[in-house]
Write a protein that holds these residues in place. Structure first.
Motif, mmCIF file in Angstrom:
data_model
loop_
_atom_site.group_PDB
_atom_site.id
_atom_site.type_symbol
_atom_site.label_atom_id
_atom_site.label_comp_id
_atom_site.label_asym_id
_atom_site.label_seq_id
_atom_site.Cartn_x
_atom_site.Cartn_y
_atom_site.Cartn_z
ATOM 1 N N ILE A 12 0.781 -1.166 0.174
ATOM 2 C CA ILE A 12 -0.064 0.060 0.020
ATOM 3 C C ILE A 12 0.850 1.288 -0.033
ATOM 4 C CG2 ILE A 12 -0.433 -0.340 2.586
ATOM 5 C CD1 ILE A 12 -2.981 1.420 -0.019
ATOM 6 N N ALA A 13 0.640 2.152 -0.808
ATOM 7 C CA ALA A 13 1.518 3.360 -1.073
ATOM 8 C C ALA A 13 1.134 4.452 -0.089
ATOM 9 C CB ALA A 13 1.505 3.755 -2.707
ATOM 10 N N PHE A 14 2.330 4.836 0.580
ATOM 11 C CA PHE A 14 1.966 6.149 1.531
ATOM 12 C C PHE A 14 2.285 7.374 0.845
ATOM 13 C CE2 PHE A 14 3.526 3.633 5.451
ATOM 14 C CZ PHE A 14 2.191 2.886 5.550
ATOM 15 N N LYS A 16 1.803 8.107 -3.391
ATOM 16 C CA LYS A 16 1.352 7.409 -4.491
ATOM 17 C C LYS A 16 2.278 7.417 -5.745
ATOM 18 C CE LYS A 16 -2.279 6.571 -1.955
ATOM 19 N NZ LYS A 16 -2.491 5.147 -1.351
ATOM 20 N N TYR A 17 2.312 6.355 -6.400
ATOM 21 C CA TYR A 17 3.025 6.782 -7.941
ATOM 22 C C TYR A 17 1.746 7.223 -8.746
ATOM 23 C CZ TYR A 17 3.010 3.591 -12.092
ATOM 24 O OH TYR A 17 2.872 2.903 -13.277
ATOM 25 N N TRP A 18 1.712 8.137 -9.437
ATOM 26 C CA TRP A 18 0.426 8.587 -10.160
ATOM 27 C C TRP A 18 1.094 9.372 -11.392
ATOM 28 C CZ3 TRP A 18 -3.283 6.049 -10.433
ATOM 29 C CH2 TRP A 18 -4.573 6.589 -11.158
ATOM 30 N N GLY A 148 5.912 -4.987 -15.434
ATOM 31 C CA GLY A 148 4.617 -5.751 -15.677
ATOM 32 C C GLY A 148 3.603 -4.801 -14.893
ATOM 33 N N SER A 149 3.938 -4.011 -13.853
ATOM 34 C CA SER A 149 2.954 -3.286 -13.215
ATOM 35 C C SER A 149 3.777 -2.264 -12.227
ATOM 36 C CB SER A 149 1.906 -3.826 -12.484
ATOM 37 O OG SER A 149 1.172 -3.281 -11.838
ATOM 38 N N GLY A 150 3.706 -1.157 -12.324
ATOM 39 C CA GLY A 150 4.489 -0.076 -11.710
ATOM 40 C C GLY A 150 4.830 -0.507 -10.204
ATOM 41 N N SER A 151 3.743 -0.671 -9.317
ATOM 42 C CA SER A 151 3.633 -0.978 -8.225
ATOM 43 C C SER A 151 4.177 -2.321 -7.734
ATOM 44 C CB SER A 151 2.249 -0.660 -7.502
ATOM 45 O OG SER A 151 1.360 -1.618 -8.152
ATOM 46 N N ALA A 152 4.248 -3.020 -8.862
ATOM 47 C CA ALA A 152 4.849 -4.486 -8.298
ATOM 48 C C ALA A 152 6.366 -4.515 -7.995
ATOM 49 C CB ALA A 152 4.545 -5.355 -9.497
ATOM 50 N N GLY A 153 6.755 -3.524 -8.568
ATOM 51 C CA GLY A 153 8.511 -3.444 -8.258
ATOM 52 C C GLY A 153 8.574 -3.453 -6.757
ATOM 53 N N ARG A 154 7.890 -2.714 -6.004
ATOM 54 C CA ARG A 154 7.995 -2.472 -4.453
ATOM 55 C C ARG A 154 7.709 -3.498 -3.556
ATOM 56 N NH1 ARG A 154 4.635 2.693 -5.404
ATOM 57 N NH2 ARG A 154 2.850 1.236 -4.604
ATOM 58 N N SER A 155 7.045 -4.529 -4.298
ATOM 59 C CA SER A 155 6.429 -5.757 -3.310
ATOM 60 C C SER A 155 7.512 -6.810 -3.236
ATOM 61 C CB SER A 155 5.058 -6.467 -4.029
ATOM 62 O OG SER A 155 4.052 -5.865 -3.398
ATOM 63 N N GLY A 200 -9.517 2.065 -15.957
ATOM 64 C CA GLY A 200 -8.313 1.278 -15.371
ATOM 65 C C GLY A 200 -7.173 2.279 -15.193
ATOM 66 N N SER A 201 -6.430 1.797 -14.301
ATOM 67 C CA SER A 201 -5.243 2.622 -13.760
ATOM 68 C C SER A 201 -4.280 3.135 -15.005
ATOM 69 C CB SER A 201 -4.431 2.025 -12.734
ATOM 70 O OG SER A 201 -3.601 1.096 -13.250
ATOM 71 N N THR A 202 -4.152 2.404 -16.078
ATOM 72 C CA THR A 202 -3.240 2.926 -17.190
ATOM 73 C C THR A 202 -3.823 3.911 -17.701
ATOM 74 O OG1 THR A 202 -2.911 0.383 -17.660
ATOM 75 C CG2 THR A 202 -2.215 1.892 -19.338
ATOM 76 N N ALA A 204 -6.125 6.081 -16.473
ATOM 77 C CA ALA A 204 -6.046 7.191 -15.506
ATOM 78 C C ALA A 204 -4.804 7.768 -15.229
ATOM 79 C CB ALA A 204 -6.601 6.732 -14.216
ATOM 80 N N HIS A 205 -3.568 6.929 -15.406
ATOM 81 C CA HIS A 205 -2.385 7.659 -15.359
ATOM 82 C C HIS A 205 -1.966 8.582 -16.211
ATOM 83 C CE1 HIS A 205 0.026 5.200 -12.027
ATOM 84 N NE2 HIS A 205 -0.388 4.192 -12.351
ATOM 85 N N ARG A 206 -2.410 8.366 -17.396
ATOM 86 C CA ARG A 206 -2.150 9.187 -18.702
ATOM 87 C C ARG A 206 -3.015 10.408 -18.580
ATOM 88 N NH1 ARG A 206 -3.977 4.948 -22.958
ATOM 89 N NH2 ARG A 206 -2.467 3.828 -22.565
HETATM 90 O O1 PMV Z 1 0.893 -0.159 -10.585
HETATM 91 P P1 PMV Z 1 -0.436 0.436 -11.276
HETATM 92 O O2 PMV Z 1 -0.131 0.934 -12.601
HETATM 93 O O3 PMV Z 1 -1.579 -0.173 -11.212
HETATM 94 O O4 PMV Z 1 -0.613 1.996 -10.582
HETATM 95 C C1 PMV Z 1 -0.770 1.744 -8.979
HETATM 96 C C2 PMV Z 1 -1.201 3.438 -8.547
HETATM 97 C C3 PMV Z 1 -1.504 3.468 -7.087
HETATM 98 O O5 PMV Z 1 -1.974 1.976 -6.507
HETATM 99 C C4 PMV Z 1 -2.659 4.270 -7.182
HETATM 100 C C5 PMV Z 1 -0.487 3.952 -6.236
HETATM 101 C C6 PMV Z 1 0.586 3.122 -5.953
HETATM 102 O O6 PMV Z 1 1.953 3.750 -5.863
HETATM 103 O O7 PMV Z 1 0.571 2.020 -5.812
#
Ligand code: PMV
Length: 337
Positions: A12-14, A16-18, A148-155, A200-202, A204-206
């Motif tokens: 969970i991001a404190f 956010k990557y947006w 694969g998904s930006g936030s996946a790298g942090r996990s 979807g987030s893709t 919305a990021h755009r």
């Molecule tokens: O990893 P994505 O592309 O689904 O984007 C995730 C964006 C947030 O979950 C809203 C924020 C974050 O940093 O995880």
């Protein structure tokens, strides 16, 4: 047949990557920091297959290249296979520990588990040590998961993890900022909706760049990052909590003021936030919220106040709509026969 098994929790991001500087390179518009969770995880088992193409079984059901969930997984497998000239197809069985479609973003844990288990299978590596000997350090695995998904790298890492955007896409890196043992925080997820996101987030990021609030947000984020990291290092819940609430509301303000405008949360979520702030003031409960791109609220609090906070949550929310978790230790790998 050997199965390479990766267990990866969500995060969970404190901060956010947006928004992305580059979609192709998965280069974010800003630095982010998150807490890796423990219980809410994806378990992915991968074995080599004689078939001509990969087989992807998600929560017990075969999922094809054309489906939404399968599509993302297959695209990532194609990317990894081509990048490292890996040979052969894989059989992938993946399951989430949390109910599917409950509104918890599973792409962080899902894409990280897929990256780890498939590279382990292709390189026949049974541990992180073996992967490292073949050049796949945790840093590289985290970067590949990010594709694969930006936030996946942090996990991939446990504890509190920062994604540094750096000054060019090639230099970005993800690292553990604060140890999980330094301060144990809990996250109780309050589920308000299990509906699929309308946007979807893709996409919305755009759209983020079209919001008039986006440039001022980017300009002020380094101050907020300092508050969050200071809050974590000082174990100061008030400092951390005020910063993460402001951050979540600001991300949603950007999302709502972008074109197209999206509302990820509705009246029920808003009412809950007001109740929570009131209870915090009246009962002195050190609980603060953050919200990802969806309607569900993550209530963050120190483990020392677990009993009181969970009792308050139970008095407000049906227990079927609550998922309790805490900070975790990062990805795990093993091999079974
Ligand atoms: O990893 P994505 O592309 O689904 O984007 C995730 C964006 C947030 O979950 C809203 C924020 C974050 O940093 O995880």
């Amino acid at each position: 047949m050997k199965k390479y098994q990766a267990k990866v929790a969500s995060n969970i991001a404190f901060i956010k990557y947006w928004g992305k500087e580059s979609e192709a390179l998965q280069w974010p518009a800003n630095d982010s920091i998150s807490m890796t969770l423990d219980a809410l995880h994806t378990l992915t088992k991968v074995s080599q297959s004689e078939d001509s193409d990969h087989v992807f079984i998600f929560n017990g059901k075969e999922t094809g290249r054309d489906s939404k969930q399968g599509g993302k997984a297959f695209r990532h497998l194609d990317f990894l296979k081509e990048k490292y000239a890996f040979k052969g197809a894989l059989k992938i069985e993946s399951e989430n520990s949390f109910p599917t479609g409950c509104g918890i973003a599973s792409s962080a844990s899902g894409l990280a588990a897929l990256t780890l288990a498939s590279i382990s299978a292709w390189t026949q590596s049974a541990s992180f040590e073996e992967l490292e000997q073949k050049g796949f350090t945790k840093e590289l695995l985290s970067n590949l998961s990010r594709m694969g998904s930006g936030s996946a790298g942090r996990s991939i890492f446990g504890g509190y993890v920062k994604w540094n955007k750096s000054s060019c896409a090639e230099d970005q890196f993800i690292n553990k900022e604060v140890e999980e043992d330094s301060w144990e925080l809990c996250d109780s997820v309050v589920l308000f909706s299990s509906l699929e996101k309308a946007v979807g987030s893709t996409e919305a990021h755009r759209a983020a760049w079209t919001s008039p609030l986006f440039a001022p947000r980017l300009a002020s984020l380094s101050d907020r990052m300092k508050l969050v990291t200071d809050g974590l290092n000082e174990k100061n819940m008030e400092k951390l909590g005020e910063a993460i609430e402001a951050e979540a509301l600001e991300m949603h303000a950007v999302i709502m003021s972008a074109t197209p405008s999206v509302h990820y949360f509705g009246r029920e979520t808003g009412e809950f936030l007001a109740d929570m702030r009131k209870a915090r003031k009246e009962h002195g409960l050190p609980m603060y919220f953050t919200i990802d791109a969806g309607p569900n609220v993550h209530v963050i609090y120190p483990k020392s106040h677990k009993k009181e906070v969970r009792a308050w949550l139970a008095s407000k929310i049906n227990e079927n709509n609550l998922l309790h978790d805490s900070v975790g230790r990062g990805a795990e790998l093993k091999v079974t026969d």
